[in-house]
Write a protein that holds these residues in place. Sequence first.
Motif, mmCIF file in Angstrom:
data_model
loop_
_atom_site.group_PDB
_atom_site.id
_atom_site.type_symbol
_atom_site.label_atom_id
_atom_site.label_comp_id
_atom_site.label_asym_id
_atom_site.label_seq_id
_atom_site.Cartn_x
_atom_site.Cartn_y
_atom_site.Cartn_z
ATOM 1 N N THR A 99 -3.455 0.711 -9.260
ATOM 2 C CA THR A 99 -3.883 -0.327 -8.332
ATOM 3 C C THR A 99 -4.299 -1.578 -9.095
ATOM 4 O O THR A 99 -5.169 -1.529 -9.968
ATOM 5 C CB THR A 99 -5.043 0.172 -7.473
ATOM 6 O OG1 THR A 99 -4.596 1.249 -6.645
ATOM 7 C CG2 THR A 99 -5.583 -0.939 -6.583
ATOM 8 N N GLN A 152 -0.071 -7.765 -4.861
ATOM 9 C CA GLN A 152 -1.053 -6.686 -4.851
ATOM 10 C C GLN A 152 -0.379 -5.337 -4.669
ATOM 11 O O GLN A 152 0.423 -5.146 -3.751
ATOM 12 C CB GLN A 152 -2.070 -6.902 -3.729
ATOM 13 C CG GLN A 152 -3.098 -5.783 -3.575
ATOM 14 C CD GLN A 152 -4.094 -5.751 -4.705
ATOM 15 O OE1 GLN A 152 -4.689 -6.775 -5.037
ATOM 16 N NE2 GLN A 152 -4.286 -4.574 -5.303
ATOM 17 N N LEU A 165 0.847 -1.186 0.000
ATOM 18 C CA LEU A 165 0.000 0.000 0.000
ATOM 19 C C LEU A 165 0.883 1.237 0.000
ATOM 20 O O LEU A 165 1.789 1.368 0.828
ATOM 21 C CB LEU A 165 -0.911 0.000 1.227
ATOM 22 C CG LEU A 165 -1.787 1.228 1.454
ATOM 23 C CD1 LEU A 165 -2.781 1.389 0.309
ATOM 24 C CD2 LEU A 165 -2.506 1.118 2.788
ATOM 25 N N THR A 225 -1.577 -1.413 -4.164
ATOM 26 C CA THR A 225 -2.703 -0.533 -3.894
ATOM 27 C C THR A 225 -2.187 0.884 -3.698
ATOM 28 O O THR A 225 -1.333 1.126 -2.842
ATOM 29 C CB THR A 225 -3.473 -0.982 -2.644
ATOM 30 O OG1 THR A 225 -3.916 -2.330 -2.801
ATOM 31 C CG2 THR A 225 -4.680 -0.087 -2.409
#
Length: 129
Positions: free
Chosen positions: A91, A124, A11, A126
Amino acid sequence: QVQFVESGGGLVQSGGSLRLSCAAPGFSLDYYAIGWFRQAPGKEREGVSCISHGDGYAINADSVKGRFTISRDNAKNTVFLQMNDLKPEDTAVYYCAANLMRSRCTSLHESSFHEYAYWGQGTQVTVSS
């Protein structure tokens, strides 16, 4: 079975940076063109960047030009994707794969995806606004 392993996601705030890594134990990444791809929720998978075997010729999607840089470290048998100035639209889950049909990057279009193999589980990324 050969399977790539992606790491480095997380993130980050808009404008921040991340460096993704693509590793493949028991497989020599040096011999192949290696591509990075991403898929956001509700969207089709898209090609992001590709680095060629040999001279390291690379291509990038228009959406990431000037912000993302693909590179490889032969000693570490790893391909990296340095992502700078990240935006919320970046993202996605990011994947790497090897092109088993050609050693030079020529396309990031979906029509070329069948040339790639050993897709990993993805990492991932983000980006918050």
